[in-house]
Design a protein around this motif. Structure first.
Motif, PDB file in Angstrom:
ATOM      1  N   LEU A  38       0.833  -1.210   0.000  1.00 56.31           N
ATOM      2  CA  LEU A  38       0.000   0.000   0.000  1.00 56.31           C
ATOM      3  C   LEU A  38       0.867   1.260   0.000  1.00 56.31           C
ATOM      4  CD1 LEU A  38      -2.693  -1.219   2.519  1.00 56.31           C
ATOM      5  CD2 LEU A  38      -3.135  -0.618   0.121  1.00 56.31           C
ATOM      6  N   ILE A  39       1.940   1.255   0.775  1.00 61.89           N
ATOM      7  CA  ILE A  39       2.858   2.399   0.808  1.00 61.89           C
ATOM      8  C   ILE A  39       3.501   2.587  -0.557  1.00 61.89           C
ATOM      9  CG2 ILE A  39       5.056   3.258   1.752  1.00 61.89           C
ATOM     10  CD1 ILE A  39       4.218   1.855   4.420  1.00 61.89           C
ATOM     11  N   GLU A  40       4.039   1.518  -1.123  1.00 66.27           N
ATOM     12  CA  GLU A  40       4.734   1.594  -2.411  1.00 66.27           C
ATOM     13  C   GLU A  40       3.813   2.024  -3.551  1.00 66.27           C
ATOM     14  OE1 GLU A  40       6.671  -2.175  -3.061  1.00 66.27           O
ATOM     15  OE2 GLU A  40       8.196  -1.743  -1.538  1.00 66.27           O
ATOM     16  N   ASN A  41       2.533   1.793  -3.403  1.00 65.88           N
ATOM     17  CA  ASN A  41       1.578   2.142  -4.456  1.00 65.88           C
ATOM     18  C   ASN A  41       0.797   3.417  -4.148  1.00 65.88           C
ATOM     19  OD1 ASN A  41       1.494  -0.096  -6.668  1.00 65.88           O
ATOM     20  ND2 ASN A  41       1.914  -1.105  -4.726  1.00 65.88           N
ATOM     21  N   ASP A  42       1.308   4.196  -3.205  1.00 65.89           N
ATOM     22  CA  ASP A  42       0.711   5.488  -2.851  1.00 65.89           C
ATOM     23  C   ASP A  42      -0.776   5.381  -2.533  1.00 65.89           C
ATOM     24  OD1 ASP A  42       3.138   6.934  -3.138  1.00 65.89           O
ATOM     25  OD2 ASP A  42       2.849   6.962  -5.314  1.00 65.89           O
ATOM     26  N   LEU A  43      -1.121   4.370  -1.761  1.00 67.85           N
ATOM     27  CA  LEU A  43      -2.511   4.160  -1.382  1.00 67.85           C
ATOM     28  C   LEU A  43      -2.752   4.412   0.106  1.00 67.85           C
ATOM     29  CD1 LEU A  43      -3.245   1.039  -3.605  1.00 67.85           C
ATOM     30  CD2 LEU A  43      -4.133   3.359  -3.913  1.00 67.85           C
ATOM     31  N   MET A  44      -1.840   5.170   0.716  1.00 65.85           N
ATOM     32  CA  MET A  44      -1.999   5.527   2.121  1.00 65.85           C
ATOM     33  C   MET A  44      -2.725   6.861   2.210  1.00 65.85           C
ATOM     34  SD  MET A  44      -0.749   2.807   3.280  1.00 65.85           S
ATOM     35  CE  MET A  44      -0.669   2.954   5.052  1.00 65.85           C
ATOM     36  N   MET A  81      -5.611   4.682   7.951  1.00 68.74           N
ATOM     37  CA  MET A  81      -4.250   4.768   7.439  1.00 68.74           C
ATOM     38  C   MET A  81      -4.203   4.718   5.912  1.00 68.74           C
ATOM     39  SD  MET A  81      -2.701   2.018  10.147  1.00 68.74           S
ATOM     40  CE  MET A  81      -1.049   1.947   9.482  1.00 68.74           C
ATOM     41  N   ILE A  82      -5.305   4.310   5.295  1.00 67.09           N
ATOM     42  CA  ILE A  82      -5.329   3.984   3.876  1.00 67.09           C
ATOM     43  C   ILE A  82      -6.237   4.966   3.125  1.00 67.09           C
ATOM     44  CG2 ILE A  82      -5.780   2.124   2.227  1.00 67.09           C
ATOM     45  CD1 ILE A  82      -5.522   0.161   4.579  1.00 67.09           C
ATOM     46  N   SER A  83      -5.859   5.279   1.891  1.00 68.54           N
ATOM     47  CA  SER A  83      -6.675   6.170   1.061  1.00 68.54           C
ATOM     48  C   SER A  83      -8.010   5.519   0.730  1.00 68.54           C
ATOM     49  CB  SER A  83      -5.932   6.488  -0.243  1.00 68.54           C
ATOM     50  OG  SER A  83      -5.897   5.333  -1.078  1.00 68.54           O
ATOM     51  N   ASP A  84      -8.935   6.305   0.197  1.00 65.20           N
ATOM     52  CA  ASP A  84     -10.251   5.768  -0.178  1.00 65.20           C
ATOM     53  C   ASP A  84     -10.115   4.632  -1.191  1.00 65.20           C
ATOM     54  OD1 ASP A  84     -11.492   7.543   1.525  1.00 65.20           O
ATOM     55  OD2 ASP A  84     -12.072   8.951  -0.056  1.00 65.20           O
ATOM     56  N   GLN A  85      -9.308   4.858  -2.224  1.00 67.03           N
ATOM     57  CA  GLN A  85      -9.117   3.811  -3.235  1.00 67.03           C
ATOM     58  C   GLN A  85      -8.439   2.590  -2.626  1.00 67.03           C
ATOM     59  OE1 GLN A  85      -7.677   5.032  -7.064  1.00 67.03           O
ATOM     60  NE2 GLN A  85      -6.842   3.023  -7.515  1.00 67.03           N
ATOM     61  N   GLY A  86      -7.448   2.816  -1.790  1.00 62.92           N
ATOM     62  CA  GLY A  86      -6.785   1.708  -1.113  1.00 62.92           C
ATOM     63  C   GLY A  86      -7.734   0.908  -0.258  1.00 62.92           C
ATOM     64  N   ALA A 132       1.693 -11.255  -6.952  1.00 61.19           N
ATOM     65  CA  ALA A 132       0.297 -11.704  -6.799  1.00 61.19           C
ATOM     66  C   ALA A 132      -0.611 -10.520  -6.471  1.00 61.19           C
ATOM     67  CB  ALA A 132       0.196 -12.773  -5.716  1.00 61.19           C
ATOM     68  N   ILE A 133      -0.156  -9.639  -5.570  1.00 56.63           N
ATOM     69  CA  ILE A 133      -0.976  -8.483  -5.189  1.00 56.63           C
ATOM     70  C   ILE A 133      -1.154  -7.558  -6.383  1.00 56.63           C
ATOM     71  CG2 ILE A 133      -1.214  -6.486  -3.667  1.00 56.63           C
ATOM     72  CD1 ILE A 133       0.512  -8.035  -1.601  1.00 56.63           C
ATOM     73  N   ASP A 134      -0.070  -7.312  -7.126  1.00 54.13           N
ATOM     74  CA  ASP A 134      -0.159  -6.466  -8.324  1.00 54.13           C
ATOM     75  C   ASP A 134      -1.189  -7.011  -9.307  1.00 54.13           C
ATOM     76  OD1 ASP A 134       1.829  -4.695  -7.436  1.00 54.13           O
ATOM     77  OD2 ASP A 134       3.422  -5.641  -8.624  1.00 54.13           O
ATOM     78  N   TYR A 137      -4.658  -6.464  -7.968  1.00 59.08           N
ATOM     79  CA  TYR A 137      -5.033  -5.054  -8.056  1.00 59.08           C
ATOM     80  C   TYR A 137      -5.435  -4.691  -9.492  1.00 59.08           C
ATOM     81  CZ  TYR A 137      -4.995  -0.014  -7.386  1.00 59.08           C
ATOM     82  OH  TYR A 137      -5.354   1.316  -7.327  1.00 59.08           O
ATOM     83  N   ARG A 138      -4.695  -5.207 -10.463  1.00 59.83           N
ATOM     84  CA  ARG A 138      -5.060  -4.957 -11.865  1.00 59.83           C
ATOM     85  C   ARG A 138      -6.445  -5.538 -12.165  1.00 59.83           C
ATOM     86  NH1 ARG A 138       0.358  -6.146 -12.579  1.00 59.83           N
ATOM     87  NH2 ARG A 138      -0.094  -8.296 -13.198  1.00 59.83           N
ATOM     88  N   GLN A 139      -6.699  -6.762 -11.686  1.00 59.49           N
ATOM     89  CA  GLN A 139      -8.014  -7.381 -11.881  1.00 59.49           C
ATOM     90  C   GLN A 139      -9.100  -6.544 -11.220  1.00 59.49           C
ATOM     91  OE1 GLN A 139      -7.407 -11.204 -10.087  1.00 59.49           O
ATOM     92  NE2 GLN A 139      -6.672 -12.160 -11.967  1.00 59.49           N
ATOM     93  N   TRP A 140      -8.857  -6.122 -10.009  1.00 57.99           N
ATOM     94  CA  TRP A 140      -9.825  -5.328  -9.263  1.00 57.99           C
ATOM     95  C   TRP A 140     -10.082  -4.003  -9.974  1.00 57.99           C
ATOM     96  CZ3 TRP A 140      -9.080  -0.524  -6.907  1.00 57.99           C
ATOM     97  CH2 TRP A 140     -10.163  -0.077  -6.142  1.00 57.99           C
ATOM     98  N   SER A 141      -9.024  -3.354 -10.422  1.00 53.92           N
ATOM     99  CA  SER A 141      -9.168  -2.067 -11.110  1.00 53.92           C
ATOM    100  C   SER A 141      -9.996  -2.206 -12.376  1.00 53.92           C
ATOM    101  CB  SER A 141      -7.792  -1.484 -11.461  1.00 53.92           C
ATOM    102  OG  SER A 141      -7.099  -1.131 -10.294  1.00 53.92           O
ATOM    103  N   ALA A 142      -9.798  -3.302 -13.093  1.00 57.15           N
ATOM    104  CA  ALA A 142     -10.535  -3.534 -14.340  1.00 57.15           C
ATOM    105  C   ALA A 142     -12.016  -3.783 -14.081  1.00 57.15           C
ATOM    106  CB  ALA A 142      -9.936  -4.714 -15.095  1.00 57.15           C
ATOM    107  N   LYS A 143     -12.337  -4.306 -12.908  1.00 51.87           N
ATOM    108  CA  LYS A 143     -13.727  -4.651 -12.594  1.00 51.87           C
ATOM    109  C   LYS A 143     -14.331  -3.740 -11.537  1.00 51.87           C
ATOM    110  CE  LYS A 143     -12.962  -9.440 -13.723  1.00 51.87           C
ATOM    111  NZ  LYS A 143     -13.073 -10.823 -13.297  1.00 51.87           N
ATOM    112  N   LYS A 144     -13.644  -2.664 -11.227  1.00 48.39           N
ATOM    113  CA  LYS A 144     -14.091  -1.751 -10.174  1.00 48.39           C
ATOM    114  C   LYS A 144     -15.540  -1.334 -10.414  1.00 48.39           C
ATOM    115  CE  LYS A 144     -12.699   2.368  -7.755  1.00 48.39           C
ATOM    116  NZ  LYS A 144     -11.853   3.535  -7.745  1.00 48.39           N
ATOM    117  N   GLY A 145     -16.296  -1.342  -9.347  1.00 44.60           N
ATOM    118  CA  GLY A 145     -17.699  -0.954  -9.439  1.00 44.60           C
ATOM    119  C   GLY A 145     -18.638  -2.143  -9.464  1.00 44.60           C
TER     120      GLY A 145
END
Length: 152
Positions: A38-44, A81-86, A132-134, A137-145
């Motif tokens: 989460l830190i490395e992906n700026d999701l804090m 501790m985490i952003s809305d998107q995170g 695996a997390i990356d 996250y790509r799968q989740w982003s593609a199906k967000k909503g």
């Protein structure tokens, strides 16, 4: 998010760690990869980056470990501790009952070890799990909503 959600706390696992004869740090070993990712992906959250500015800078400079940074936050990962998107991603993926994180963690790192708590945290183990997390996250982003149960 309006209500604070607790994703995990190391103290939830101290008894298990003690019974297994493992060092206390192992109570955090399964959650610090999430924290680091989460830190490395700026999701804090802004709260996290402002309140923890100094320890975060020290972590990024290599002066403290990810475990030491996590200890600064009382070995706890919470929604504040985490952003809305995170948080949206974390609620779907890092949910220990319904998400895929523990399955990915076990498949990637546990192998023949007695439990997820026996995994040693290392940069090489993080790198394996990060892939695996990356991917999730790509799968989740593609199906967000879409409803969380349709992610995987």
């Amino acid at each position: 998010m309006t209500d604070t959600h607790v994703y995990d706390k190391a103290k939830y696992h101290y008894e298990t760690i003690s019974q297994a004869g493992l060092p206390d740090a192992h109570a955090s070993n399964h959650i610090v990869p999430v924290f680091r990712w989460l830190i490395e992906n700026d999701l804090m959250s802004e709260f996290f980056t402002s309140e923890g500015r100094e320890p975060l800078e020290r972590y990024r400079a290599g002066e403290v470990s990810i475990h030491e940074l996590f200890e600064w936050w009382d070995t706890c990962l919470i929604s504040d501790m985490i952003s809305d998107q995170g948080n949206e991603f974390a609620m779907a993926y890092f949910d220990y009952d319904r998400g895929q994180y523990l399955k990915d963690y076990q498949r990637t790192l546990v192998g023949n070890l007695p439990s997820e708590f026996h995994v040693v945290y290392s940069n090489s183990n993080y790198a394996k799990l990060k892939r695996a997390i990356d991917c999730r996250y790509r799968q989740w982003s593609a199906k967000k909503g879409k409803p969380w149960w349709r992610f995987w």
